[in-house]
Scaffold this active site. Structure first.
Site, PDB file in Angstrom:
ATOM      1  CG  ASN A 109      -0.531  -0.831   2.335  1.00  0.00           C
ATOM      2  OD1 ASN A 109       0.366  -0.443   3.077  1.00  0.00           O
ATOM      3  ND2 ASN A 109      -1.111  -2.022   2.473  1.00  0.00           N
ATOM      4  N   GLY A 116      -7.222  -4.371  -1.223  1.00  0.00           N
ATOM      5  CA  GLY A 116      -7.575  -5.514  -2.065  1.00  0.00           C
ATOM      6  C   GLY A 116      -7.395  -5.330  -3.557  1.00  0.00           C
ATOM      7  CD  GLU A 125      -1.148  -3.646   7.077  1.00  0.00           C
ATOM      8  OE1 GLU A 125      -1.311  -3.097   8.182  1.00  0.00           O
ATOM      9  OE2 GLU A 125      -0.700  -4.795   6.946  1.00  0.00           O
TER      10      GLU A 125
HETATM   11  P1  13P Z   1      -4.350  -3.733   1.510  1.00  0.00           P
HETATM   12  O1  13P Z   1      -4.772  -4.304   0.185  1.00  0.00           O
HETATM   13  O2  13P Z   1      -5.524  -3.628   2.461  1.00  0.00           O
HETATM   14  O3  13P Z   1      -3.648  -2.418   1.334  1.00  0.00           O
HETATM   15  O4  13P Z   1      -3.345  -4.752   2.197  1.00  0.00           O
HETATM   16  C1  13P Z   1      -2.245  -5.258   1.500  1.00  0.00           C
HETATM   17  C2  13P Z   1      -1.127  -5.672   2.391  1.00  0.00           C
HETATM   18  O5  13P Z   1       0.000  -5.738   1.963  1.00  0.00           O
HETATM   19  C3  13P Z   1      -1.364  -6.002   3.801  1.00  0.00           C
HETATM   20  O6  13P Z   1      -0.136  -6.112   4.479  1.00  0.00           O
END
Ligand code: 13P
Length: 272
Positions: A31, A47, A77
């Site tokens: 992220n 996601g 995160e």
């Molecule tokens: P997100 O898709 O919610 O950003 O999460 C990805 C990730 O790397 C969790 O550690």
């Protein structure tokens, strides 16, 4: 000149694409966020593959993580990103990825703290490994706390890496530096061992860093911090040679260091 909302969103997408193309993230890993002001931030949605990001997917949130704009939901995160901005007002961008070699160091329980490349010494220094935390909980932001003031790069135990910077490009470059440093360290270990940069040369690099006014925080020399303790690695080159001149002037063992510390305290209590 201030960047437009579209320019910021586009830059976030470009960094996401680079992370994906370099293999620093798989599936929807990772992220990215950028600070607009103290209460407005852009971040990647949860996601979504960072390789598929488009500007219309980027979300605007406030300092509590509440969505202000955008169709999708913010990264799971986001608490980790917001904690960085709270603790480090100098930071304008945060990048989280799972670069495979640096992440393997945390999985193997090997510290990424050997001084092997001048560029890495100048920009990031040693990269601390933060205690394991469950993704999306406060455990990860909390795990950064011992290191957040002195470092711009962190390994998250059995998880990945986090890099921060005054700009998004800087945070992305630091991520690349972390993985490159880990890769060279791994290759050197496979080739028979690491010969670290000697202390005298490290001192020159630290001076150079000051002269070049390299932006970002730096932890200083971890080796110097360990002088006189059992963790001292001053004579750890592959040939087993003693590479450090300062070592001979300092206590050689943790017991000596303790005696020196007690002596200092006693002398100071006696008014010396
Ligand atoms: P997100 O898709 O919610 O950003 O999460 C990805 C990730 O790397 C969790 O550690």
């Amino acid at each position: 000149m201030q960047k437009s909302a579209y320019e910021i969103k586009k830059e976030i997408c470009e960094v996401g694409h680079k992370l994906y193309d370099k293999g620093f993230v798989a599936a929807n890993d990772g992220n990215i966020s950028v600070k607009v002001n103290d209460n407005e931030f852009y971040c990647t949605p949860t996601g979504v593959s960072k390789g598929d990001l488009t500007p219309d997917m980027i979300i605007k949130i406030d300092g509590t993580g509440k969505k202000l704009e955008g169709k999708l939901n913010p990264s799971s995160e986001i608490k980790m990103h917001l904690r960085v901005y709270k603790e480090r007002p100098d930071v304008n961008a945060v990048v989280h990825a799972h670069p495979p070699i640096a992440t393997a160091f945390t999985v193997a329980g090997v510290e990424l703290d050997q001084y092997i490349l001048p560029e890495a010494v100048l920009t990031i220094g040693n990269v601390p490994t933060c205690e394991y935390g469950t993704p999306s909980t406060m455990e990860i932001p909390d795990s950064l706390m011992p290191y957040i003031q002195k470092h711009d790069a962190f390994l998250l135990k059995n998880h990945g890496a986090l890099t921060i910077g005054f700009s998004l490009q800087k945070a992305q470059f630091v991520m690349e530096e972390v993985e490159f440093n880990a890769k060279i360290c791994k290759y050197a270990r496979e080739l028979g061992g690491v010969e670290e940069i000697p202390c005298e040369q490290l001192e020159k690099l630290m001076e150079l860093r000051k002269k070049m006014q390299i932006p970002g925080r730096h932890p200083g020399c971890k080796r110097c911090a360990n002088l006189g303790t059992d963790k001292c690695r001053c004579k750890d080159n592959a040939k087993g040679e003693h590479t450090c001149t300062c070592h001979s002037e300092k206590p050689a063992s943790s017991q000596d260091a303790l005696i020196a510390e007690i002596t200092k305290k006693v002398l100071s209590a006696l008014g010396h």
